[in-house]
Design a protein around this motif. Structure first.
Motif, PDB file in Angstrom:
ATOM      1  N   GLU A  34      21.964 -15.574   1.674  1.00  0.00           N
ATOM      2  CA  GLU A  34      22.023 -16.531   0.566  1.00  0.00           C
ATOM      3  C   GLU A  34      20.761 -17.386   0.499  1.00  0.00           C
ATOM      4  N   SER A  60      19.186 -21.443  -7.595  1.00  0.00           N
ATOM      5  CA  SER A  60      20.403 -21.553  -6.776  1.00  0.00           C
ATOM      6  C   SER A  60      20.277 -22.561  -5.634  1.00  0.00           C
ATOM      7  N   SER A  65      26.430 -24.012  -1.176  1.00  0.00           N
ATOM      8  CA  SER A  65      26.557 -22.665  -0.639  1.00  0.00           C
ATOM      9  C   SER A  65      27.952 -22.112  -0.881  1.00  0.00           C
ATOM     10  N   LYS A  66      28.004 -20.887  -1.347  1.00  0.00           N
ATOM     11  CA  LYS A  66      29.305 -20.228  -1.533  1.00  0.00           C
ATOM     12  C   LYS A  66      29.858 -19.737  -0.199  1.00  0.00           C
TER      13      LYS A  66
END
Length: 699
Positions: A34, A60, A65-66
């Protein structure tokens, strides 16, 4: 076999680290992917903004953070954070909060008091039992008690083998740093630290063109969330150790820098001195210590100056093949055809004559294309011929590259300089403050005074006559060697035997710079010491600067923030030593408690001692004046640094073997001297003194 064992262990540790990364730290690797994506989008945004491209890009890095989520104790944005801070401050000073704090404190104190009621009687009883045990006297010399024997046996079977194996493995890893690098990278990835670094770089690219100040709060929240991976396995005591290690390393670096600054100031003072100097002071003022210290610095400065002048002469003919010239000279030095500056000059002169006579002179100049690059150098003052520069360069290279000490002394001095040579240009490593204990270096050459006498010699056909050209001459107690005008009153210059008036030593002092001057710099210095300046004759003393040691300061430390540790060390040592020698008075055996306490105290004492030996220094306040002793006195400071001067450099009792030799020949010691019978000496006791005064009274 040992190497194979350590290799297998290293492979096992690496595989375990990888397995933990897959099983326990899998999110770190997802977060790594990521963060790389964030970096790519940030770089694209940066490039588009720089070139003015209008296409919008989703950056992003500004989003949470996903993988790691955004669950954390902090507010989601800046406004909520401000409100939370205000609410916290309001709650902090409320009545209910104060009452709750008092109740919590009272509860904690109550718990501690209950524990103290139980523990205190036990401690008192233990102290009484131990005191009665240790009050028991015995003369069981060096016998271990049963608890100590059990303890030693247990340690020899558990701790000591493990410690030995750990040290061996650490040594193995130090010799194979690639293993450490692999493990370091694996754990940097496991602990999500690489992702944090990449995310930081990504935000740098984004911020450089967006100046999104409010977005910094989001990045701080993301940083704290990313650090939760580290927080899962890092405990508070690990953090304390890590912080202390970082601070200790930083302060040691500061201490080293301070020591080097002091050395630089000392070098500046030494540079100001004339060729001959005389350090004087009463006994115990560290005269010999200071001239030894100055001689060590001067030796290093001579090599550094030779190196500096080599560089400048190299630039006068930048296309000359200096490496071939140097190797040829080194080869001649190795076989002894070149051994001093005079033979260096002869060697270059022969090169010049061969060059002038040869029909193909290029082959005699190491392939130098003189037709293209020329044979002369114009410095604006005069025109130099190549062979003149070669003569200067060869002498400087000889001074720089000679592998023996540049010190010539009437007492032994040890140097730490090390010669590194991989077959090209050699390098001298001169570090008075190394991390590890310095390896054995060169020692000063023995001073044969005949080489400094231009007149009569003690040994008429001494083969060393005329051999001294350059270097650092160190003479301790010079007044005892040369004498003063009063002591030499009856000595005649016309006498047959060699004496201080016909050996022309003073003439050498006045002219020594002539043989040691290369490229207008004099590579000779004479350091002497004596208790008072009048001990050396005025003819020689007038050439000197006299350095009076007014006072020698107390020990100080360059290491900052060491006060608390030093207090602990002194408290532990002073507290234990009284107990220990009281125990030694009463008992002759070894007990477990004393063994443990002594081991701990000895470790603390050793650490404190090493700190002072490495970072300790004192300031000698000196007063400098001309040898005629009729000029203005300059007040100066000279820094005496323990690591530099006390690392087995010299012996302060350098003439003690003379007295040892006399003492060995007698069969009488201090215990054999007669004692006075009463508080008043009798006539026989007075005569026993062999005193000039008493003998004159009775004559």
């Amino acid at each position: 076999m040992q190497k194979k064992k350590w290799l297998i262990l290293s492979i096992c540790i690496t595989l375990i680290s990888i397995a933990l990364g897959i099983a326990y730290f899998s999110k770190s690797y997802l977060r790594l992917i990521e963060s790389i994506t964030d970096l790519w989008s940030a770089v694209r945004y940066y490039v588009y903004e720089i070139i003015g491209y209008s296409k919008e890009i989703r950056v992003s890095i500004t989003e949470y953070s996903k993988v790691m989520g955004k669950s954390i104790f902090l507010a989601d944005d800046v406004e909520e954070f401000k409100q939370d801070v205000l609410d916290y401050l309001r709650l902090l000073i409320t009545k209910d909060n104060a009452i709750g704090y008092v109740r919590k404190t009272s509860s904690s104190i109550n718990g501690i008091a209950k524990l103290g009621i139980v523990v205190f009687p036990v401690l008192c009883m233990s102290m009484v039992v131990l005191k009665r045990m240790y009050d028991t006297k015995n003369t069981n010399y060096n016998e271990d008690t049963l608890p100590l024997r059990v303890y030693k046996r247990l340690m020899s079977k558990t701790y000591e083998p493990i410690r030995k194996q750990v040290i061996e493995y650490i040594t193995y890893l130090k010799d194979r740093k690639y293993i450490l690098r692999i493990l370091t990278w694996i754990w940097l990835l496991n602990l999500n630290l690489v992702s944090i670094l990449i995310a930081g770089i990504a935000y740098y690219f984004y911020f450089a063109v967006s100046f999104d100040v409010l977005g910094i709060y989001v990045q701080l929240r993301k940083l704290i969330i990313d650090l939760k991976v580290v927080g899962r396995i890092i405990t508070w005591w690990m953090i304390v150790i890590a912080v202390y290690t970082v601070i200790d390393k930083k302060r040691r670096r500061i201490a080293d820098e301070r020591l080097r600054r002091m050395e630089s100031r000392n070098c500046g003072f030494i540079t100001e001195l004339p060729i001959v100097s005389m350090t004087v002071g009463s006994m115990g003022k560290r005269k010999t210590t200071i001239i030894t210290d100055m001689a060590l610095s001067q030796s290093v400065m001579f090599r550094q100056k030779a190196f500096e002048l080599l560089q400048k002469n190299d630039m006068k003919f930048p296309h000359f093949p200096w490496i071939s010239f140097e190797l040829d000279l080194r080869n001649c030095m190795h076989y002894g055809t070149v051994y001093n500056l005079a033979t260096v000059k002869e060697w270059v002169n022969k090169k010049r004559l061969r060059f002038e006579r040869n029909v193909c002179p290029k082959t005699k100049l190491y392939g130098y294309d003189f037709e293209r690059y020329g044979m002369t150098y114009d410095d604006g003052l005069r025109v130099w011929n190549l062979h003149e520069i070669l003569t200067t360069y060869a002498q400087l290279y000889f001074i720089y590259v000679i592998e023996s000490s540049l010190l010539v002394s009437n007492y032994s001095i040890r140097e730490d300089s090390h010669f590194l040579d991989d077959g090209n240009f050699p390098i001298w490593v001169n570090n008075f403050f190394p991390e590890q204990t310095a390896m054995e270096g060169n020692h000063a050459h023995i001073l044969d005074f005949d080489v400094l006498r231009l007149g009569k010699k003690v040994i008429e056909n001494n083969p060393k006559i005329g051999s001294f050209e350059f270097g650092v001459v160190v003479i301790s107690e010079v007044g005892k060697e040369r004498g003063n005008n009063l002591e030499l009153r009856d000595v005649k210059k016309s006498q047959e035997e060699t004496n201080q008036k016909n050996d022309l030593f003073n003439s050498w002092l006045k002219m020594c710079r002539h043989s040691a001057t290369v490229d207008n710099f004099s590579f000779v210095k004479v350091f002497t010491d004596e208790q008072r300046p009048e001990s050396w004759g005025a003819d020689a003393r007038d050439l000197c600067d006299i350095i009076h040691i007014a006072s020698s300061g107390n020990q100080r430390l360059t290491l900052p923030f060491y006060t608390i540790e030093e207090m602990i060390s002194e408290w532990a040592f002073n507290g234990f030593i009284n107990l220990y020698y009281d125990f030694r008075f009463r008992r002759g055996d070894n007990t477990l408690l004393v063994h443990i306490l002594k081991t701990i105290t000895a470790w603390i004492y050793k650490r404190n001692s090493r700190i002072y030996n490495k970072y300790g220094y004192s300031i000698s306040h000196i007063e400098k004046e001309h040898g005629t002793m009729d000029g203005k006195i300059e007040k100066k400071k000279y820094y005496v640094m323990n690591k530099k001067i006390y690392s087995r450099r010299f012996s302060t009792d350098c003439f003690s073997d003379y007295f040892n030799d006399m003492a060995k020949k007698t069969r009488v010691g201090l215990n054999d001297y007669m004692e006075y019978a009463t508080e008043k000496a009798t006539i026989d006791e007075l005569k026993e003194q062999n005193s000039y005064f008493i003998n004159s009274l009775y004559k």
